[in-house]
Design an enzyme around this catalytic site. Structure first.
Site, PDB file in Angstrom:
ATOM      1  N   PRO A   1     -17.060  25.796  51.456  1.00 48.70           N
ATOM      2  CA  PRO A   1     -18.095  26.531  52.193  1.00 48.70           C
ATOM      3  C   PRO A   1     -17.734  28.005  52.394  1.00 48.70           C
ATOM      4  O   PRO A   1     -18.611  28.814  52.690  1.00 48.70           O
ATOM      5  CB  PRO A   1     -18.164  25.810  53.550  1.00 48.70           C
ATOM      6  CG  PRO A   1     -17.502  24.492  53.345  1.00 48.70           C
ATOM      7  CD  PRO A   1     -16.508  24.685  52.250  1.00 48.70           C
TER       8      PRO A   1
ATOM      9  N   GLU B   1      -9.525  26.214  62.412  1.00 45.66           N
ATOM     10  CA  GLU B   1      -9.897  25.013  63.152  1.00 45.66           C
ATOM     11  C   GLU B   1      -8.647  24.321  63.680  1.00 45.66           C
ATOM     12  O   GLU B   1      -7.750  24.004  62.903  1.00 45.66           O
ATOM     13  CB  GLU B   1     -10.697  24.062  62.237  1.00 45.66           C
ATOM     14  CG  GLU B   1     -12.039  24.663  61.823  1.00 45.66           C
ATOM     15  CD  GLU B   1     -12.605  24.080  60.534  1.00 45.66           C
ATOM     16  OE1 GLU B   1     -12.105  23.044  60.066  1.00 45.66           O
ATOM     17  OE2 GLU B   1     -13.542  24.685  59.979  1.00 45.66           O
TER      18      GLU B   1
ATOM     19  N   GLN C   1      -8.320  24.070  56.868  1.00 45.65           N
ATOM     20  CA  GLN C   1      -7.577  22.870  57.279  1.00 45.65           C
ATOM     21  C   GLN C   1      -7.046  22.060  56.095  1.00 45.65           C
ATOM     22  O   GLN C   1      -5.903  21.588  56.125  1.00 45.65           O
ATOM     23  CB  GLN C   1      -8.468  22.020  58.177  1.00 45.65           C
ATOM     24  CG  GLN C   1      -7.703  21.072  59.051  1.00 45.65           C
ATOM     25  CD  GLN C   1      -8.561  20.619  60.217  1.00 45.65           C
ATOM     26  OE1 GLN C   1      -9.458  19.809  60.075  1.00 45.65           O
ATOM     27  NE2 GLN C   1      -8.299  21.160  61.396  1.00 45.65           N
TER      28      GLN C   1
ATOM     29  N   GLU D   1     -16.211  27.192  57.958  1.00 45.70           N
ATOM     30  CA  GLU D   1     -15.252  27.903  57.108  1.00 45.70           C
ATOM     31  C   GLU D   1     -15.773  29.265  56.671  1.00 45.70           C
ATOM     32  O   GLU D   1     -15.013  30.236  56.567  1.00 45.70           O
ATOM     33  CB  GLU D   1     -14.887  27.048  55.896  1.00 45.70           C
ATOM     34  CG  GLU D   1     -14.005  25.834  56.223  1.00 45.70           C
ATOM     35  CD  GLU D   1     -14.745  24.702  56.899  1.00 45.70           C
ATOM     36  OE1 GLU D   1     -16.001  24.724  56.905  1.00 45.70           O
ATOM     37  OE2 GLU D   1     -14.095  23.794  57.425  1.00 45.70           O
TER      38      GLU D   1
ATOM     39  N   HIS E   1      -9.308  15.446  50.731  1.00 43.70           N
ATOM     40  CA  HIS E   1      -8.128  15.912  51.454  1.00 43.70           C
ATOM     41  C   HIS E   1      -6.926  16.050  50.515  1.00 43.70           C
ATOM     42  O   HIS E   1      -5.800  16.142  50.982  1.00 43.70           O
ATOM     43  CB  HIS E   1      -7.756  14.948  52.582  1.00 43.70           C
ATOM     44  CG  HIS E   1      -8.698  14.953  53.744  1.00 43.70           C
ATOM     45  ND1 HIS E   1      -9.953  14.418  53.681  1.00 43.70           N
ATOM     46  CD2 HIS E   1      -8.566  15.438  55.004  1.00 43.70           C
ATOM     47  CE1 HIS E   1     -10.557  14.557  54.859  1.00 43.70           C
ATOM     48  NE2 HIS E   1      -9.737  15.182  55.683  1.00 43.70           N
TER      49      HIS E   1
HETATM   50  C1  LIG Z   1     -16.140  21.291  55.895  1.00 45.70           C
HETATM   51  C2  LIG Z   1     -15.063  20.575  56.624  1.00 45.70           C
HETATM   52  N1  LIG Z   1     -14.185  21.266  57.364  1.00 45.70           N
HETATM   53  C3  LIG Z   1     -13.191  20.636  58.015  1.00 45.70           C
HETATM   54  C4  LIG Z   1     -13.050  19.272  57.959  1.00 45.70           C
HETATM   55  C5  LIG Z   1     -11.924  18.558  58.696  1.00 45.70           C
HETATM   56  N2  LIG Z   1     -12.506  17.780  59.802  1.00 45.70           N
HETATM   57  C6  LIG Z   1     -12.814  16.488  59.659  1.00 45.70           C
HETATM   58  S1  LIG Z   1     -13.621  15.885  60.995  1.00 45.70           S
HETATM   59  C7  LIG Z   1     -13.550  17.362  61.799  1.00 45.70           C
HETATM   60  C8  LIG Z   1     -14.162  17.495  63.147  1.00 45.70           C
HETATM   61  C9  LIG Z   1     -15.575  17.020  63.158  1.00 45.70           C
HETATM   62  O1  LIG Z   1     -16.128  17.154  64.434  1.00 45.70           O
HETATM   63  P1  LIG Z   1     -17.558  16.607  64.778  1.00 45.70           P
HETATM   64  O2  LIG Z   1     -18.549  17.151  63.820  1.00 45.70           O
HETATM   65  O3  LIG Z   1     -17.796  16.852  66.203  1.00 45.70           O
HETATM   66  O4  LIG Z   1     -17.474  15.044  64.484  1.00 45.70           O
HETATM   67  P2  LIG Z   1     -16.535  13.974  65.219  1.00 45.70           P
HETATM   68  O5  LIG Z   1     -15.245  13.967  64.474  1.00 45.70           O
HETATM   69  O6  LIG Z   1     -16.382  14.375  66.615  1.00 45.70           O
HETATM   70  O7  LIG Z   1     -17.259  12.692  65.043  1.00 45.70           O
HETATM   71  C10 LIG Z   1     -12.892  18.304  61.024  1.00 45.70           C
HETATM   72  C11 LIG Z   1     -12.630  19.692  61.414  1.00 45.70           C
HETATM   73  C12 LIG Z   1     -13.986  18.583  57.153  1.00 45.70           C
HETATM   74  N3  LIG Z   1     -13.934  17.246  57.004  1.00 45.70           N
HETATM   75  N4  LIG Z   1     -14.977  19.253  56.526  1.00 45.70           N
END
Ligand SMILES: Cc1ncc(C[n+]2csc(CCOP(=O)(O)OP(=O)(O)O)c2C)c(N)n1
Ligand SMILES: Cc1ncc(C[n+]2csc(CCOP(=O)(O)OP(=O)(O)O)c2C)c(N)n1
Ligand SMILES: [Mg+2]
Ligand SMILES: [Mg+2]
Lengths: 328, 359, 328, 359
Positions: A92, A32, A85, A63, A132
């Site tokens: 997952p 990601e 990340q 993931e 985190h």
């Molecule tokens: C399972 C998981 N993988 C990676 C992350 C890191 N992460 C936090 S927000 C995000 C992007 C989320 O995108 P979206 O669902 O479109 O929500 P937005 O941030 O645009 O509101 C990522 C990759 C996470 N919190 N949880």
């Protein structure tokens, strides 16, 4: 290796990726935000610009998808370097990692080794939201078929990653995110390797052994300095590889000092400290003068930033624990 | 306009020969008599292989076994469209297609006997060992399909799954990745109406699995999975498309698991006699036999000699199986890593001694 | 509790479920094949017929879905008893279990306790295909917020499950599938509870302590018998609860015998034996006369049936290990 | 027939007031002037709350923060349709809707400051703490919606997710379970075009998220998420349907994340100025302001007094936040279990001492 430059852990990993991609055309980077964004910690910065979207792949947010497709890519001749990340988000993907990545070689009686490195920034100290900060090595160490590596400095980071990228086993590469940019060290510009499975004595001492890895290596060195002032010389071991553990280096040191503490951020119950304590008493019971002490995160979920400092093993806790062990 | 349609999609179903042997001549795929016969031969091999496995299990000569009975048309119709180099990621009920691409029967039996050596397929056979965690292998098929695309290969990958597998998150992630990256992957879903005891209607609220491809703008079709010619034709269209376009495709075969889930199961607990009989009438082999007979391609004599040929082959394979030397205790440590860490060396020594003690 | 009957572990669990459903109208049973089929091990047999599909729920085939929706059902006032068909298939649910089930109480500062029992048949000995034999307690024990229980006999199975079903914490209930029907024991017909967190000394002895749980309790008792013949009296402890460990019972015994072996089916590295060995040396170093020995599965994936016997800790291995410890 | 259509489906999009303020009178929802104004007020509160959070973060008074800027219309249009008792399962960008259902701002700020006490919502507020693992909370929303159905309640559950969340397996499992069990759940997906740096076009090959509901025969709609009246109307239709039919529904709001992903992000690395400007012109608040002004419901004086009222409120809440006593170190062990296991008692003792040492 005369030619060196002062770089951070993040830069060292980045450099290793550049050099390995240059050398091995089947090496691909995926995860990601690893592409255009260069990763949320900028560890893959510049790779996308140089190698393009065919070799530096921004994946959808999934993931299990990342690791599961990476298995197929490995079977199909590539060597994927996957980024999770934050280590917390490996959950997952655990079905793919534990049920498949770790087992394909064994299941196929050697026909399908999985050549893959899974990079995971781990550990506390960056004051983020929930999920985190955890150090989740335990389930990975308990699972046969994976090797687990965790450098604590730029030199080892580059050398261990380059070794990992030549290994025919799947490797979990844990990156101490707190110190990605905390300091710089001389690192050879050339391609070089640090052997997987070898710990390093980062400070010699005769009175007690402090065993640790990742960001707490520096905390432990600080603690060793304080102990010096109290008249005790601590030996500090940086494990560097968590599976297979370098049992020789550990035993040699403990047989010399007779006392040991293990320091890690993960909770105590079945943290790596349990394995190390069990091994030491198993193989060197007659040499130890005090119980092996575990100085670890508490057995609770990693707290949000306002209470984080109470959770993390710090210099004071290490010194206190070492003194208790020394005075046992 | 306040309201506008932004998406419209549909799904088709293909059925060529109905269960009473009626068909529409112009839909019959253009196949030589040999190929038409070959489809029958494949199905019969699978059925007889399966019956033997059930017998071996009952006699304690192999362990738990999962029957493919009823799904022979699905796996045969697909098989004829594969070519050397295509890559399979099977689930646990794909013995049929595995035999068809050249995996020796004794390998397959050996796995079900509980011997990992059964999973060691020879060079040139591109097939992963069957995957037990439901749905998980679909991602491997996507990954292989991505590799084939990235390397500009002509081959394709096939990922197998049942109706139950479509509920796992991995199904969704596999299809999404495949569509985003244009994986050269066929998702071949055998909807045999049950996941152990759970009927399809409780697995999902959707009337078909094929429609689930619309979420990914992926091509898909539903096919009568007990009609080998329909499966053949749909597979051909799908595979031609994947080879040419480098894009994934999903086929849903509607079929029926005629046996217990595995030999540990008792399907009378959750299925009615009527239902089983309904499907017995739709037996894919009987159905195709009627068709071939009506075409003069099959007759009793041919059938008889085919049967005894297959019988012989199976017996030979079982003999190979049963003459395999026992696996070595040290095998359990020797394939885990590319090298032996110190603790596995210690454990290996222990196992070596055990081996000696046991003779 | 005068009125008893001779039943198996599977029947005891079944009985507990019947009685708990009768008592608590918010108790629901859910999982793959738990309804009409009565579960692949028939442990939920009859519940569907009695309580119907609103309280005995056959779910789609998705473990993350089962546990994730169970969280919502718990928040919405139900007490779900989820079955994971084989412990090995908990992997796809680990994100929900480790990131949410274990953490909602803490995350919400007590507002949303998760009342949930997750039943998981575990362990080897039934000669199945891959992924039907593992003992995967380690990642669950390492995760704060879960309690983990593992009975070894019908009486405890019923009593512990009834306790679990009154507890306001999420509980992992590990069922030793190999001995679901291996033997019968007198079990009270009435509702009764066995306290969570208490181990049981199933055989007293003065020379060495064998610590175990689940199906290997009986193997260990067999081993203890053999040791008797060699003149050594082993004390055998059935842990019953794996988190929290009953440290008192363990220490009391080890302080008496001076020697301990831990027996479990999971691999050695960071199996529960590591934690127990670490605890014993931590809290009773001066009492132990020999290293705590771990007699466990090997550090490999659980083998297919033909080699399974070499993997599982058996009587011979326990006797051998105990003798080594006794003669240390 | 050899080939037959077995499924046909479509998805609609709703947009009422365009970004230049043009609209079709007959599509305007029948709302009182008060309610129309209330929508504006909600949006403004969210925007100002957000700006304050960004300032606090910059000053080091809270920790990493994820801005909702640009998504105010989505969350306000939904909010007006919720009633007391409805249950939210938010992700990490739902501060707007959380405020709207009565969670005090200082709670929300406190969470972002790194204080778990921010997640302790008072009795009567039905909202889970925000969930960080992307997509995972959708299953909780399904489960709550199932509970509401099983208990014959009138309330509904709302599960939130972004475009990124739709790629996780949990999204699929949540929708499947919801449809199979008839959960009283609204899946409210804010497609803000990005998951951190990944644009929607690379997240999925589908042109919409709304169409993904077809896999589950679930009702769905796509709505212009920067048009508060469209969101209001679509949410009303969806929620009326859920309450009446006890079946799930999916709404996709097409919107834009106007800020960085979080304060740790730098969106200029992956977004062009042109793109950002394109969306700036579609700012949901500006757009609705034009509309309200044209209707005579809003004027400069009203706007001014509203702004200063909100400003005051926010300052008061920040004061409450900053006057909160420090959390206690022992808090980290006290909420893990319903009782304290022996090892946590030991750890608690240690923490108690630490607390005393630190004053
Ligand atoms: C399972 C998981 N993988 C990676 C992350 C890191 N992460 C936090 S927000 C995000 C992007 C989320 O995108 P979206 O669902 O479109 O929500 P937005 O941030 O645009 O509101 C990522 C990759 C996470 N919190 N949880
Ligand atoms: C992740 C996972 N969960 C549960 C199981 C147990 N299990 C084995 S097969 C099966 C049903 C599979 O149904 P389906 O996908 O329709 O395939 P079929 O058996 O009908 O061929 C289940 C629940 C498993 N193997 N993996
Ligand atoms: Mg099926
Ligand atoms: Mg987004």
């Amino acid at each position: 290796m005369g030619n060196t430059e002062k770089i951070t852990i993040a830069q060292a990993i980045n450099q290793a990726l550049f050099q390995a991609m240059e050398k091995d055309e089947n090496l691909i980077v995926m995860g990601e935000d690893v592409g255009k964004d260069g990763g949320v910690f900028r560890v893959t910065d510049g790779l996308y610009e140089k190698y393009g979207e065919k070799r530096v792949i921004d994946t959808p947010l999934a993931e299990s998808g990342i690791i599961g497709t990476a298995i197929g890519l490995s079977v199909g001749g590539f060597r994927p370097v996957c980024e999770i990340q934050f280590m917390d988000f490996m959950y997952p993907a655990l079905n793919q990692i534990l049920a498949h990545v770790a087992r394909y070689r064994n299941r196929s009686r050697g026909k399908y080794p999985i050549r893959m490195v899974i990079r995971m920034p781990f550990g506390g100290g960056i004051h983020p939201p929930e999920h985190h900060s955890e150090s989740l090595e335990t389930p990975l160490l308990h699972t046969a078929g994976l090797k687990v590596v965790a450098p604590s400095n730029p030199y080892d980071a580059k050398g261990l990653l380059l070794s990992a990228l030549e290994t025919d086993d799947p490797i979990i590469f844990m990156e101490p995110k707190k110190i990605y940019r905390a300091f710089r060290e001389d690192v050879p510009k050339d391609y070089y390797k640090v052997e997987i499975g070898k710990a390093k004595v980062v400070k010699e001492g005769k009175d007690i052994t402090i065993i640790t890895f990742g960001a707490t290596v520096r905390t432990s060195l600080d603690a060793a300095n304080s102990l010096s002032k109290e008249g005790y010389e601590a030996e500090v071991i940086d494990l560097r590889t968590l599976n297979p553990l370098d049992i020789e280096t550990i035993l040699k040191s403990v047989e010399k000092t007779g006392r040991a503490v293990v320091v890690h951020e993960a909770p105590k119950i079945l943290g790596i400290g349990a394995e190390i304590a069990a091994l030491i008493q198993e193989k060197a019971l007659l040499s130890i003068l005090a119980p092996v002490k575990r100085i670890t995160g508490f057995d609770v979920p990693f707290p949000l930033p306002m209470l984080e400092e109470y959770y993390l093993p710090n210099k004071e806790r290490i010194v206190k624990g070492a003194l208790e062990t020394l005075r046992y | 306009m306040a309201r506008s349609k932004i998406f419209e999609g549909f799904v088709e179903r293909l059925e060529i020969v109905d269960y009473e042997g009626r068909y529409d001549e112009k839909e019959i795929p253009k196949l030589s008599e040999d190929s038409l016969f070959k489809l029958y031969e494949l199905m019969l091999k699978m059925r007889m292989f399966d019956q033997k496995a059930l017998n071996l299990q009952r006699q304690g000569r192999i362990s738990t076994y999962g029957s493919l009975k009823g799904q022979e048309a699905c796996q045969s119709g697909l098989a004829l469209n594969l070519k050397k180099g295509d890559f399979l990621a099977p689930s646990f009920r794909e013995h049929g297609i595995m035999m068809a691409i050249g995996i020796p029967l004794h390998n397959i039996y050996a796995s079900w006997k509980g011997d990992e050596r059964g999973n060691l397929f020879s060079e040139g056979i591109n097939c992963l060992p069957p995957s037990i965690p439901v749905g998980s292998q679909l991602l491997h098929a996507t990954g292989i399909g991505m590799a084939l695309k990235f390397k500009n290969k002509d081959e394709i990958a096939v990922g197998f799954g049942g109706d139950g597998a479509t509920s796992e998150g991995d199904f969704h992630e596999a299809l999404n990745f495949a569509s985003v990256f244009g994986a050269r992957t066929l998702f071949f879903i055998q909807n045999n109406q049950y996941a152990i005891s759970l009927p399809f209607a409780k697995q999902t609220n959707a009337r078909s699995i094929a429609q689930k491809a619309l979420s990914y703008e992926m091509k898909s079709i539903q096919v009568d999975g007990n009609d080998v010619l329909a499966v053949y034709k749909a597979s051909k269209e799908a595979i031609d498309y994947i080879r040419k376009e480098s894009k994934p495709y999903l086929i849903e075969c509607v079929t029926y698991r005629m046996e217990n889930h595995t030999t540990s199961d008792d399907h009378t607990k959750y299925r009615s006699k009527e239902e089983i009989e309904f499907w017995l009438k739709r037996d894919p082999i009987e159905r195709y036999k009627k068709f071939l007979t009506s075409k003069g391609i099959l007759n009793e004599a041919k059938e008889k000699s085919l049967t005894s040929e297959i019988q012989k082959w199976i017996e030979e394979e079982v003999e190979i199986l049963e003459n395999m030397p026992k696996p070595k205790p040290t095998d359990i440590v020797d394939y885990v890593y590319s090298d032996l860490p110190w603790y596995l060396k210690e454990e290996r020594e222990f196992l070596e001694k055990e081996e000696k003690n046991n003779g």
